[in-house]
Write an enzyme that holds these catalytic residues in place. Structure first.
Site, mmCIF file in Angstrom:
data_model
loop_
_atom_site.group_PDB
_atom_site.id
_atom_site.type_symbol
_atom_site.label_atom_id
_atom_site.label_comp_id
_atom_site.label_asym_id
_atom_site.label_seq_id
_atom_site.Cartn_x
_atom_site.Cartn_y
_atom_site.Cartn_z
ATOM 1 N N PHE A 185 -9.308 -3.036 1.492
ATOM 2 C CA PHE A 185 -10.193 -2.693 2.602
ATOM 3 C C PHE A 185 -9.624 -1.418 3.229
ATOM 4 O O PHE A 185 -8.400 -1.281 3.320
ATOM 5 C CB PHE A 185 -10.228 -3.811 3.654
ATOM 6 C CG PHE A 185 -11.009 -5.024 3.213
ATOM 7 C CD1 PHE A 185 -12.336 -5.194 3.590
ATOM 8 C CD2 PHE A 185 -10.419 -5.976 2.402
ATOM 9 C CE1 PHE A 185 -13.062 -6.308 3.162
ATOM 10 C CE2 PHE A 185 -11.131 -7.089 1.969
ATOM 11 C CZ PHE A 185 -12.455 -7.261 2.351
ATOM 12 N N ALA A 186 -10.502 -0.546 3.684
ATOM 13 C CA ALA A 186 -10.034 0.716 4.276
ATOM 14 C C ALA A 186 -9.058 0.454 5.423
ATOM 15 O O ALA A 186 -8.146 1.246 5.671
ATOM 16 C CB ALA A 186 -11.219 1.529 4.782
ATOM 17 N N ASP A 187 -9.239 -0.672 6.097
ATOM 18 C CA ASP A 187 -8.354 -1.040 7.215
ATOM 19 C C ASP A 187 -6.881 -1.027 6.788
ATOM 20 O O ASP A 187 -6.000 -0.742 7.587
ATOM 21 C CB ASP A 187 -8.692 -2.453 7.702
ATOM 22 C CG ASP A 187 -10.174 -2.626 7.966
ATOM 23 O OD1 ASP A 187 -10.554 -2.737 9.129
ATOM 24 O OD2 ASP A 187 -10.963 -2.619 6.998
ATOM 25 N N GLU A 233 0.819 -1.218 0.000
ATOM 26 C CA GLU A 233 0.000 0.000 0.000
ATOM 27 C C GLU A 233 0.847 1.261 0.000
ATOM 28 O O GLU A 233 0.533 2.241 -0.675
ATOM 29 C CB GLU A 233 -0.944 0.005 1.217
ATOM 30 C CG GLU A 233 -2.126 -0.951 1.120
ATOM 31 C CD GLU A 233 -1.750 -2.411 1.360
ATOM 32 O OE1 GLU A 233 -0.600 -2.661 1.775
ATOM 33 O OE2 GLU A 233 -2.598 -3.282 1.136
ATOM 34 N N HIS A 289 -11.306 -5.970 9.036
ATOM 35 C CA HIS A 289 -12.024 -5.822 7.762
ATOM 36 C C HIS A 289 -13.336 -5.075 7.973
ATOM 37 O O HIS A 289 -14.273 -5.245 7.211
ATOM 38 C CB HIS A 289 -12.324 -7.198 7.136
ATOM 39 C CG HIS A 289 -11.120 -7.885 6.591
ATOM 40 N ND1 HIS A 289 -10.226 -8.556 7.386
ATOM 41 C CD2 HIS A 289 -10.655 -7.997 5.322
ATOM 42 C CE1 HIS A 289 -9.260 -9.071 6.634
ATOM 43 N NE2 HIS A 289 -9.496 -8.743 5.371
#
Ligand SMILES: Cc1ncc(C[n+]2csc(CCOP(=O)(O)OP(=O)(O)O)c2C)c(N)n1
Length: 658
Positions: free
Chosen positions: A420-422, A397, A464
């Site tokens: 996932f935003a996580d 990321e 998640h």
């Protein structure tokens, strides 16, 4: 020291000497100014000039170079007027950051130099993005990026080399191995013999180069660059050199053994080269005296300009305005041809139409190409737009965010899908430090959207299910969008992509396939900073966003007797606080519902703003309702307890009755 001219013409040999002399003489002057308290900090590159000058001299002017804090020679070789550099170091307006950042922390599109941020590693990924843009535009250009050996211990180094390898990017990764990272010697930094050995692990060609030998640097890098322009692929170079002064001047060099200092002093890149050129008759004492006098005069004249410049003007409004690139959104009206679709389809459609509109838009994310992404938002995109523009990424990321910044710097637009935003946590640094601060620091846009599939109620556990918008609403420079309906999602995503500023675009997973709406089939945009009033009433104001909107609708649906204004914020940054104020003036009561745990969330700020600015209108305490102060749990019943749906109903009834 052995010099091999490898056919380098004499005038180039002489030029290289002059180019090394200039940063050395500037530095010597700066050390005096530092002692006089006229500049605040200095990171010395004395002894390392051959690397900056050698690399920059092989690069074409249109090729980007991303230097570090010891690469003054890159800046001087690109002929930046010295008074601008001096003004930059003094925090003055004619520098490159309007006094907002220090030393070499700036970029300049005029000279195709993109400077570092303090965190060192991110610029390796930025170089990948710049190089990717060149490849996509079919421009045969190399991008050179620098790091110290200390910086190679950062994850960004690994991620950036890996991406460059997988994507065949023509990036010249230049490690300046100068023996110490602050006080840490190489023996405590890494275990391999040469850092260049790491190239093999990434499938990257790598070389060790004597970083104190200007002719070796110049000829090897020149040959490599010529080849990389024709056959794009990364190359890793480890320049062996030494840091002759402290990490920064105040920290000294006590921890460096004397014999090491003496050994490397004997290898000084300028003194040795000067002797060689004198011996060859290319240089004479007269030429040396002449060049030194000229550089000295230039330094003095430009210092005078910088010293005479007044301190940077303090204009609060300008500081605030420069956090974002000011731009007038291109409003495109929604059409009348409608189709009932789900939130997930609306996002997919908005993204697809933006891809059609902006041919410089690139999508990046894990599994987004043939697989279509884990939520299938990009399904079929590869067939329409090809794998160049719809790019699968390895699991990295941080470097993808940095690469998105690089794409933007080099004239592209980027949308990154966080799976996932996580997982934004592993890309957090470049989001909050690179993207968010770039415009304020050096006036450069960050034309990047990060899509954030988020939210709970899906029994997916702590990693998640998070809705982590508060990590970003806190950071000036980011825009944060959080739609609750398909219509809003499509129009706001198109607007986010059009906007040259960095946007975090939250998409609630539990709404993806459960919420339908009639959505215009055309491409349209919706403005940021405009909340929508979903229900009108006069006894209480309910403010929420995302899944909270649907919980509030359901709750109010069970209590038709409650006459409420229901405000869906739609965007959190910018925040439409005026709509909240207007409603509170009418109802006198405010309840804010937020899915995230309570402390430090947007609900707290809305509450504070209303208390500070509309206190006289309130007929009861402002209530904030949010999830429990725990991570989000997995088991269905635990998750139900965690989420605020039931507590919202209780608090709403209490406040209405207050
Ligand atoms: C992420 C991060 N951690 C720590 C620091 C503090 N720091 C700044 S420079 C530096 C040493 C860097 O060493 P190296 O990469 O070898 O470059 P050099 O200074 O030797 O040229 C450290 C620890 C930082 N700026 N960023």
């Amino acid at each position: 020291m052995q010099y091999d001219t490898k056919g380098i013409p004499q005038e180039v040999q002489l030029k290289l000497y002059e180019r090394m002399l200039k940063p050395r003489m500037i530095e010597e002057k700066m050390l005096i100014l530092l002692r006089q308290g006229k500049i605040s900090k200095w990171f010395s590159g004395i002894g390392q000039e051959a690397i900056s000058v050698g690399v920059a001299s092989t690069m074409r002017n249109e090729e980007y170079v991303l230097p570090m804090h010891r690469n003054l020679g890159v800046f001087t070789t690109r002929n930046i007027p010295l008074h601008r550099l001096f003004a930059q170091w003094q925090g003055k307006a004619s520098g490159f950051t309007k006094g907002r950042d220090r030393s070499f922390h700036f970029g300049t599109q005029d000279y195709n130099i993109i400077g570092m941020i303090s965190h060192l590693g991110p610029q390796l990924g930025v170089a990948d993005g710049i190089a990717l843009a060149n490849v996509l535009k079919k421009r045969k250009l190399v991008t050179a990026v620098f790091t110290g050996e200390g910086g190679t211990s950062e994850g960004d180094f690994h991620e950036a080399l890996n991406i460059a390898a997988v994507w065949d990017l023509p990036v010249l990764f230049c490690i300046e191995n100068n023996g110490y990272g602050l006080s840490t010697p190489t023996s405590e930094q890494y275990r391999c013999e040469h850092l260049a050995d790491k190239g093999k692990g990434y499938g990257i060609e790598a070389h060790v180069i004597d970083g104190n030998n200007i002719l070796e640097v110049f000829s090897k890098v020149n040959t490599l660059c010529e080849r990389m322009r024709e056959n794009p692929a990364p190359v890793l170079l480890e320049f062996k050199t030494f840091r002759m002064r402290g990490h920064e001047e105040a920290s000294g060099t006590k921890y460096v053994p004397n014999d090491l200092m003496e050994e490397w002093a004997a290898k000084d890149p300028i003194a040795n080269y000067e002797s060689y050129l004198l011996k060859e008759g290319i240089l004479t004492d007269d030429i040396i005296a002449d060049r030194k006098a000229k550089i000295s005069t230039e330094i003095d004249e430009h210092l005078k300009i910088a010293f005479e410049e007044e301190t940077v003007p303090v204009v609060k409004q300008r500081e605030l305005e420069d956090v974002y690139q000011q731009y007038t959104p291109k409003a495109v009206e929604p059409g009348s041809d409608l189709k009932s679709i789900r939130l997930v389809d609306a996002i997919s459609e908005g993204l697809r139409q933006s891809m059609e509109l902006h041919d410089n838009l690139v999508l990046m994310g894990q599994d987004i190409a043939d697989y279509g992404g884990v939520f299938k938002i990009t399904e079929g995109f590869v067939d329409s737009f090809g794998k160049e523009r719809v790019r699968n990424t390895p699991i990295c990321e941080s470097v993808i965010v940095s690469a998105a910044a690089g794409l933007s710097i080099n004239g592209m637009k980027a949308v990154m899908e966080m799976q996932f935003a996580d997982f934004a946590s592993t890309g957090f640094n470049p989001i909050v430090n690179y993207l968010a601060k770039m415009h304020y620091r050096w006036n450069e846009k960050a034309d990047v959207v990060i899509r954030m599939p988020c939210g709970g109620g899906v029994a997916a556990g702590p990693f998640h299910s998070q809705t982590n918008e508060a990590w970003f609403t806190k950071t000036p420079g980011l825009k944060v969008v959080y739609p609750a309906f398909p219509y809003d999602a499509k129009g706001l995503l198109a607007a986010a992509i059009d906007d040259p500023n960095p946007v975090l675009f939250f998409e609630h997973k539990a709404l993806y396939r459960s919420i339908y709406q009639d959505v215009p089939t055309n491409y349209y945009t919706l403005p940021f900073g405009k909340a929508s009033l979903l229900k009108e009433g006069d006894t209480i104001t309910v403010v929420t966003y995302g899944a909270g909107v649907h919980w509030a609708l359901a709750t109010l649906g069970r209590h038709p007797d409650i006459s409420a204004d229901l405000i869906d914020l739609r965007t959190l940054q910018p925040l439409d606080i005026e709509t909240v104020y207007a409603s509170v003036e009418k109802t006198g009561k405010l309840i804010i519902l937020q899915e995230d745990s309570l402390f430090g969330g947007i609900a707290s700020d809305i509450s504070a703003l209303v208390m500070e600015n509309r206190f006289e209108y309130l007929d009861g305490p402002v209530r904030r309702i949010a999830s429990l102060e725990t991570p989000i749990p997995f088991a269905k019943n635990l998750e139900e307890q965690y989420l605020p749906k039931e507590r919202f109903e209780e608090a709403l009834l209490q406040l209405v009755a207050y």
